[in-house]
Design a protein around this motif. Structure first.
Motif, PDB file in Angstrom:
ATOM      1  N   GLY A 191       0.790  -1.219   0.000  1.00 42.43           N
ATOM      2  CA  GLY A 191       0.000   0.000   0.000  1.00 42.43           C
ATOM      3  C   GLY A 191       0.824   1.271   0.000  1.00 42.43           C
ATOM      4  N   PRO A 192       0.168   2.397   0.320  1.00 43.89           N
ATOM      5  CA  PRO A 192       0.826   3.708   0.285  1.00 43.89           C
ATOM      6  C   PRO A 192       2.050   3.748   1.201  1.00 43.89           C
ATOM      7  CG  PRO A 192      -1.527   3.953   0.632  1.00 43.89           C
ATOM      8  CD  PRO A 192      -1.211   2.494   0.766  1.00 43.89           C
ATOM      9  N   ALA A 193       2.991   4.606   0.839  1.00 42.94           N
ATOM     10  CA  ALA A 193       4.243   4.682   1.596  1.00 42.94           C
ATOM     11  C   ALA A 193       4.668   6.127   1.775  1.00 42.94           C
ATOM     12  CB  ALA A 193       5.326   3.904   0.840  1.00 42.94           C
ATOM     13  N   VAL A 194       5.729   6.303   2.549  1.00 41.69           N
ATOM     14  CA  VAL A 194       6.409   7.589   2.667  1.00 41.69           C
ATOM     15  C   VAL A 194       7.884   7.351   2.382  1.00 41.69           C
ATOM     16  CG1 VAL A 194       4.791   8.722   4.241  1.00 41.69           C
ATOM     17  CG2 VAL A 194       6.671   7.380   5.178  1.00 41.69           C
ATOM     18  N   ARG A 195       8.514   8.343   1.775  1.00 38.91           N
ATOM     19  CA  ARG A 195       9.951   8.289   1.468  1.00 38.91           C
ATOM     20  C   ARG A 195      10.657   9.265   2.396  1.00 38.91           C
ATOM     21  NH1 ARG A 195       9.614   9.036  -3.479  1.00 38.91           N
ATOM     22  NH2 ARG A 195       9.979   6.901  -4.103  1.00 38.91           N
ATOM     23  N   TRP A 196      11.667   8.773   3.095  1.00 42.44           N
ATOM     24  CA  TRP A 196      12.504   9.562   3.990  1.00 42.44           C
ATOM     25  C   TRP A 196      13.792   9.866   3.233  1.00 42.44           C
ATOM     26  CZ3 TRP A 196      10.547   9.927   9.130  1.00 42.44           C
ATOM     27  CH2 TRP A 196       9.469   9.080   9.409  1.00 42.44           C
ATOM     28  N   VAL A 197      14.134  11.131   3.065  1.00 39.74           N
ATOM     29  CA  VAL A 197      15.259  11.515   2.222  1.00 39.74           C
ATOM     30  C   VAL A 197      16.342  12.196   3.070  1.00 39.74           C
ATOM     31  CG1 VAL A 197      15.975  12.824   0.186  1.00 39.74           C
ATOM     32  CG2 VAL A 197      13.688  11.796   0.270  1.00 39.74           C
ATOM     33  N   PHE A 198      17.579  11.742   2.857  1.00 37.03           N
ATOM     34  CA  PHE A 198      18.742  12.234   3.585  1.00 37.03           C
ATOM     35  C   PHE A 198      19.814  12.652   2.583  1.00 37.03           C
ATOM     36  CE2 PHE A 198      16.568   9.088   6.094  1.00 37.03           C
ATOM     37  CZ  PHE A 198      16.580   9.584   7.385  1.00 37.03           C
ATOM     38  N   GLU A 199      20.680  13.582   2.993  1.00 32.08           N
ATOM     39  CA  GLU A 199      21.824  13.988   2.187  1.00 32.08           C
ATOM     40  C   GLU A 199      23.102  13.626   2.933  1.00 32.08           C
ATOM     41  OE1 GLU A 199      23.746  17.998   0.176  1.00 32.08           O
ATOM     42  OE2 GLU A 199      22.298  18.210   1.797  1.00 32.08           O
ATOM     43  N   VAL A 200      24.039  12.987   2.237  1.00 32.22           N
ATOM     44  CA  VAL A 200      25.320  12.617   2.833  1.00 32.22           C
ATOM     45  C   VAL A 200      26.154  13.885   3.006  1.00 32.22           C
ATOM     46  CG1 VAL A 200      27.427  11.254   2.545  1.00 32.22           C
ATOM     47  CG2 VAL A 200      25.215  10.319   1.805  1.00 32.22           C
ATOM     48  N   LEU A 201      26.765  14.051   4.193  1.00 34.43           N
ATOM     49  CA  LEU A 201      27.477  15.283   4.531  1.00 34.43           C
ATOM     50  C   LEU A 201      28.987  15.201   4.387  1.00 34.43           C
ATOM     51  CD1 LEU A 201      25.487  16.335   7.712  1.00 34.43           C
ATOM     52  CD2 LEU A 201      25.263  17.221   5.376  1.00 34.43           C
ATOM     53  N   SER A 202      29.546  14.009   4.293  1.00 29.92           N
ATOM     54  CA  SER A 202      31.005  13.913   4.233  1.00 29.92           C
ATOM     55  C   SER A 202      31.429  12.677   3.456  1.00 29.92           C
ATOM     56  CB  SER A 202      31.587  13.872   5.650  1.00 29.92           C
ATOM     57  OG  SER A 202      31.102  12.748   6.349  1.00 29.92           O
ATOM     58  N   GLY A 203      32.736  12.611   3.190  1.00 29.03           N
ATOM     59  CA  GLY A 203      33.294  11.450   2.505  1.00 29.03           C
ATOM     60  C   GLY A 203      33.072  11.480   1.009  1.00 29.03           C
ATOM     61  N   PRO A 204      33.366  10.367   0.348  1.00 31.61           N
ATOM     62  CA  PRO A 204      33.284  10.323  -1.117  1.00 31.61           C
ATOM     63  C   PRO A 204      31.856  10.477  -1.658  1.00 31.61           C
ATOM     64  CG  PRO A 204      33.896   8.176  -0.219  1.00 31.61           C
ATOM     65  CD  PRO A 204      33.898   9.141   0.914  1.00 31.61           C
ATOM     66  N   ASP A 205      30.863  10.237  -0.832  1.00 39.19           N
ATOM     67  CA  ASP A 205      29.465  10.358  -1.272  1.00 39.19           C
ATOM     68  C   ASP A 205      28.841  11.700  -0.903  1.00 39.19           C
ATOM     69  OD1 ASP A 205      29.335   7.736  -2.383  1.00 39.19           O
ATOM     70  OD2 ASP A 205      29.136   6.923  -0.366  1.00 39.19           O
ATOM     71  N   LYS A 206      29.649  12.634  -0.422  1.00 42.02           N
ATOM     72  CA  LYS A 206      29.144  13.939   0.019  1.00 42.02           C
ATOM     73  C   LYS A 206      28.254  14.560  -1.064  1.00 42.02           C
ATOM     74  CE  LYS A 206      30.513  18.447   1.742  1.00 42.02           C
ATOM     75  NZ  LYS A 206      31.628  19.291   2.154  1.00 42.02           N
ATOM     76  N   GLY A 207      27.084  15.037  -0.631  1.00 41.79           N
ATOM     77  CA  GLY A 207      26.146  15.695  -1.537  1.00 41.79           C
ATOM     78  C   GLY A 207      25.122  14.757  -2.160  1.00 41.79           C
ATOM     79  N   ARG A 208      25.364  13.459  -2.117  1.00 42.39           N
ATOM     80  CA  ARG A 208      24.395  12.506  -2.674  1.00 42.39           C
ATOM     81  C   ARG A 208      23.248  12.309  -1.706  1.00 42.39           C
ATOM     82  NH1 ARG A 208      28.598   8.216  -4.435  1.00 42.39           N
ATOM     83  NH2 ARG A 208      29.451   9.226  -6.254  1.00 42.39           N
ATOM     84  N   ARG A 209      22.131  11.923  -2.287  1.00 42.53           N
ATOM     85  CA  ARG A 209      20.953  11.638  -1.472  1.00 42.53           C
ATOM     86  C   ARG A 209      20.742  10.138  -1.356  1.00 42.53           C
ATOM     87  NH1 ARG A 209      16.331  16.119  -2.989  1.00 42.53           N
ATOM     88  NH2 ARG A 209      17.537  17.900  -2.227  1.00 42.53           N
ATOM     89  N   VAL A 210      20.264   9.736  -0.193  1.00 44.50           N
ATOM     90  CA  VAL A 210      19.897   8.351   0.058  1.00 44.50           C
ATOM     91  C   VAL A 210      18.557   8.394   0.791  1.00 44.50           C
ATOM     92  CG1 VAL A 210      21.221   8.256   2.222  1.00 44.50           C
ATOM     93  CG2 VAL A 210      20.693   6.130   0.999  1.00 44.50           C
ATOM     94  N   SER A 211      17.712   7.420   0.509  1.00 44.00           N
ATOM     95  CA  SER A 211      16.382   7.447   1.106  1.00 44.00           C
ATOM     96  C   SER A 211      15.960   6.041   1.501  1.00 44.00           C
ATOM     97  CB  SER A 211      15.368   8.033   0.121  1.00 44.00           C
ATOM     98  OG  SER A 211      15.246   7.196  -1.014  1.00 44.00           O
ATOM     99  N   THR A 212      14.794   5.967   2.083  1.00 36.34           N
ATOM    100  CA  THR A 212      14.173   4.680   2.379  1.00 36.34           C
ATOM    101  C   THR A 212      12.670   4.864   2.342  1.00 36.34           C
ATOM    102  OG1 THR A 212      14.305   2.739   3.820  1.00 36.34           O
ATOM    103  CG2 THR A 212      14.055   4.869   4.906  1.00 36.34           C
ATOM    104  N   LEU A 213      11.957   3.796   2.039  1.00 35.13           N
ATOM    105  CA  LEU A 213      10.493   3.807   2.028  1.00 35.13           C
ATOM    106  C   LEU A 213       9.975   3.045   3.231  1.00 35.13           C
ATOM    107  CD1 LEU A 213       9.563   2.956  -1.671  1.00 35.13           C
ATOM    108  CD2 LEU A 213       9.328   5.162  -0.536  1.00 35.13           C
TER     109      LEU A 213
END
Length: 135
Positions: free
Chosen positions: A41-63
């Motif tokens: 059924g319906p969901a929500v997406r939680w969105v985060f931004e990486v603050l350091s390291g090689p992935d800095k600036g990328r977004r990662v999320s979960t449902l």
């Protein structure tokens, strides 16, 4: 909770590069309504931004589902963001936006997702007792 899909739409081709699995320093950006799998059924997406390291600036999320209780994934994640157990009442998600955490990022299918969040820094109480040794 607001629908943010229009605010976050990017025009043109998108390249997706997953965030590296492991612990990542992140900033909570927002939660938005999302389409879930038909069986859940319906969901929500939680969105985060990486603050350091090689992935800095990328977004990662979960449902997660949309039910917020201590026994649901949404409730557990909200409790982790709040830094306390859930109690009755309402939560203003906008007050959580910008809060910093350590996210545990795990592989999921062809990408990665956040499985849990913890406080960014240990509390002063933990720091004060760190040097104490009990015999």
């Amino acid at each position: 909770m607001k629908k943010r899909s229009q605010q976050n739409t990017v025009e043109g081709p998108q390249t997706f590069k997953p965030v590296s699995p492991g612990e990542q320093e992140v900033r909570f950006l927002f939660v938005e309504e999302a389409e879930g799998l038909p069986e859940f059924g319906p969901a929500v997406r939680w969105v985060f931004e990486v603050l350091s390291g090689p992935d800095k600036g990328r977004r990662v999320s979960t449902l997660t589902g949309r039910k917020f209780s201590p026994s649901t994934a949404a409730g557990r994640l909200l409790s982790q963001l709040l830094g306390r157990p859930l109690s009755g009442g309402t939560v203003d998600f906008e007050q959580l936006e910008g809060s910093q955490h350590i996210a545990v990022v795990v592989s999921s299918g062809t990408g990665t997702k956040v499985s849990e969040v913890r406080p960014l820094q240990a509390s002063t109480e933990d720091e004060d007792s760190a040097g104490d040794v009990l015999f």
